[in-house]
Enzyme design. Structure first.
Site, short mmCIF file in Angstrom:
data_model
loop_
_atom_site.label_atom_id
_atom_site.label_comp_id
_atom_site.label_asym_id
_atom_site.label_seq_id
_atom_site.Cartn_x
_atom_site.Cartn_y
_atom_site.Cartn_z
N LYS A 281 -8.42 11.37 -8.72
CA LYS A 281 -7.40 11.84 -7.51
C LYS A 281 -7.41 13.16 -7.40
O LYS A 281 -6.91 13.77 -8.23
CB LYS A 281 -6.25 10.83 -7.32
N GLU A 360 5.25 -6.08 -2.16
CA GLU A 360 6.51 -6.37 -1.62
C GLU A 360 7.03 -7.75 -1.65
O GLU A 360 8.30 -7.91 -1.70
CB GLU A 360 6.59 -5.97 0.11
N ARG A 388 6.10 -7.00 5.38
CA ARG A 388 5.12 -7.84 4.33
C ARG A 388 5.71 -8.89 3.48
O ARG A 388 5.32 -9.54 3.23
CB ARG A 388 4.48 -6.68 3.56
#
Length: 632
Positions: A281, A360, A388
């Site tokens: 990243k 979630e 969600r």
């Protein structure tokens, strides 16, 4: 002209040689860093996916072949290569291009998403549709290892493996979501990435297989032997057990290597393929490599330093206070320790803070389980992400009346992230649940008190309780008052007036107070009420105001349908109140990216808009004022 300026579409990439491709990668990284620091956005994810994106567009024929990106954090390079370079300076700006993938923005954006974990399911739908229609295009889902923690991704892998759907899943594995990844999946991928001895044995196995004789029977033997050897040499490749053929891991910054493995995946016709690409990243930009969490998302340069603390920080500090005062309090985040402000608390309370990954649904039911045992769980989650886990809020928390605290960050207009992240629906989806308490503070000081109120309410077994607070800074009030409990369902009158009552839910209170000053300049006297609660309502205060004033305006930074104003309207209708009611909020439309201030002005949720709503709804107030002045 730079190489990047010569790329008007994916086909232009196939004319470049290796040296030019390397130069293009450098140009893309420099261009992305420069542009995104001006507009704000996600830098590290896209930098790390530069070679992968180029390779995908060289190997596959978009838009005929379907490239389905998970969220849009890794999609900026894709945008640059698919005809949006000239508009990239408008990224996440009001009226500009989105920071995520949007089907209406480009034919190359096959599926829109701002929430993680959707790509594999969507791609399978496209692949099955292709088979039903007799097509032969390729379908590729590109998902990050952070998103792979989402339960929906595993549901899709399970179904694809069972159906043997011909499609490709590319795992962009950089060991991060926004924060470092957590959980067993992350450990499994780390084992595969670092299993050098196994990779060497795999190369030896391939060498042996290549010297086996040709022929159909020999080919079947080769396939079976290779599958068996992989199972021995590369343990814990769960994807093979799911029915995928696994290729990798491959260095995601070796463009030639990535292209090679993608071509093998493209040409493989016997069921689904899983391609494991290992990237870094922020690759290619020193600051992002050193701190890719900080550079995951950046604000536009030139922004002035805030004069008040962020609501997120106030929440986190109040949570820390509550945890010190009440040992049974714990906090849960779903892969957002920094975004929810809780990251520093992991060091202070290491056994009482839980990051469950992009899960979630699990976060909510995990909290429900804790609550059954006398623990007070604070589920810190963005309003848009709690959507969600809605079934879990209903089935696992509310139905059982469990005392779980929901701290909903980014309640209201979020700004530059756009329509997938707007926290405009939480009142509407939570208010119908029997027994739930809903709160919103007028400022950061009241947010502190609501955190403590929720903790004490849950500790006493009061049931589920939630509070919402906005993205951005507070109003600059003092934060040194002792923590105290607010009486449940009780509002407060901040200003008294005889002409109109303005009932405000949340931080719109500040704009309403200024609007009252504007109206006062015209002689219109407004009562301003800080509602504090959307459920239960302060019935008697509102009914008394309706009877005394006769004109009520509700204001909220939420969709009008099902929100606070709707609750007040239901109250008046149920009790037969004779009142003229106007509801001000977000109308029945999607809110796209753009600065919060611009959208608040657009919807009339600033001081001028609130005052204008009063004048527009009750033009006769000028006559009432004139008569009063005449009588006086």
């Amino acid at each position: 002209m730079t190489l990047l300026e010569r790329i008007d579409g994916p086909a232009d990439l196939r004319a470049l040689d290796r040296e030019q491709l390397a130069q293009l990668c450098r140009e893309i990284r420099a261009y992305t860093v420069d542009a995104v620091q001006k507009t704000g956005g996600h830098i590290s994810s896209s930098l790390g996916a530069t070679e992968l994106t180029i390779a995908l567009h060289r190997v596959f024929d978009s838009p005929r072949d379907k490239l389905v990106w998970d969220t849009g954090h890794q999609g900026y390079v894709h945008k640059l290569l698919t005809g949006r370079r000239d508009r990239f300076g408008s990224l996440r700006q009001f009226g500009g291009i989105s920071g995520f993938l949007v089907r209406t923005e480009s034919e190359h954006d096959q599926f829109g998403a701002g929430h993680a974990g959707t790509s594999i399911s969507a791609a399978q739908g496209m692949a099955v549709a292709r088979d039903l229609k007799g097509g032969n295009e390729h379908v590729v889902a590109i998902i990050g290892d952070g998103a792979l923690t989402a339960g929906m991704a595993w549901e899709a892998l399970n179904d694809i493996g069972a159906r043997r759907t011909r499609m490709i899943v590319v795992l962009n594995d950089n060991g991060m979501s926004i924060a470092p990844n957590v959980g067993a999946v992350s450990r499994m991928l780390e084992t595969v990435r670092t299993a050098a001895p196994y990779r060497e044995l795999k190369h030896v196995a391939r060498s042996v297989l290549e010297h086996m004789p040709a022929g159909d029977l020999a080919e079947e033997a080769r396939r079976r032997l290779f599958t068996s050897l992989k199972a021995i040499f590369i343990p814990n490749i769960l994807f093979e057990q799911f029915g995928f053929t696994y290729f990798g891991p491959v260095n995601g910054h070796d463009l030639e290597g990535v292209e090679g493995v993608l071509k093998k995946a493209r040409d493989f016709r016997d069921g689904p393929v899983f391609v494991h690409v290992h990237t870094q990243k922020g690759h290619g930009y020193g600051p992002a490599e050193e701190d890719n969490q900080k550079w995951h998302g950046v604000s536009a340069t030139g922004a002035t330093a805030p004069s008040a603390p962020q609501y997120t920080k106030v929440f986190a500090d109040a949570t820390a206070e509550s945890m010190r005062l009440e040992p049974s309090v714990v906090a849960i985040t779903a892969a957002m320790p920094a975004g929810t402000g809780l990251a520093p608390l992991f060091k202070v309370f290491p056994s009482r803070l839980f990051d469950v990954g992009i899960c979630e649904q699990h976060a909510v039911t995990f909290a429900a389980g804790l609550a059954t045992q006398g623990i007070v769980p604070i589920v810190a989650i963005y309003s848009t992400f709690l959507q969600r886990g809605f079934d879990q809020v209903v089935h696992d928390v509310a139905v059982q009346g469990l005392p779980v605290v929901f701290a909903m960050d980014r309640g209201g207009i979020v700004g530059d992230d756009g329509r997938t992240h707007q926290g405009l629906f939480d009142i509407a989806y939570l208010r119908p649940l029997p027994g739930i308490v809903l709160m919103a503070p007028k400022d950061e000081a009241e947010l502190r008190q609501m955190v403590w109120t929720a903790v004490r309410y849950a500790k006493a077994g009061g049931g589920p309780i939630a509070f919402r607070y906005p993205r951005g800074t507070g109003v600059g009030v003092a934060l040194d008052a002792p923590l105290r409990e607010l009486p449940i369902g009780v509002s407060e009158t901040l200003r008294d007036g005889a002409d109109v009552a303005i009932l405000c839910y949340g931080t719109v209170v500040q704009a309403a107070l200024t609007a009252a000053d504007l109206l006062a300049a015209d002689g219109i006297e407004a009562t301003i009420v800080n509602a504090r609660f959307a459920k239960p309502l302060d019935d008697e205060r509102y009914l008394a105001l309706a009877a005394r004033v006769g004109r009520v305006l509700t204001v909220e930074e939420h969709v009008i349908a099902g929100g606070f104003g709707s609750a007040v309207s239901e109250l008046f209708a149920e009790r037969g109140a004779k009142v003229e009611l106007e509801m001000l909020g977000v109308p029945d439309e999607w809110v796209d990216h753009g600065a919060q201030k611009l959208w608040r002005t657009h919807f009339g949720l600033d001081a001028e808009g609130i005052a204008a709503a009063v004048r527009r709804r009750w033009p006769g107030l000028a006559r009432v004022v004139a008569e009063r002045e005449s009588a006086g």
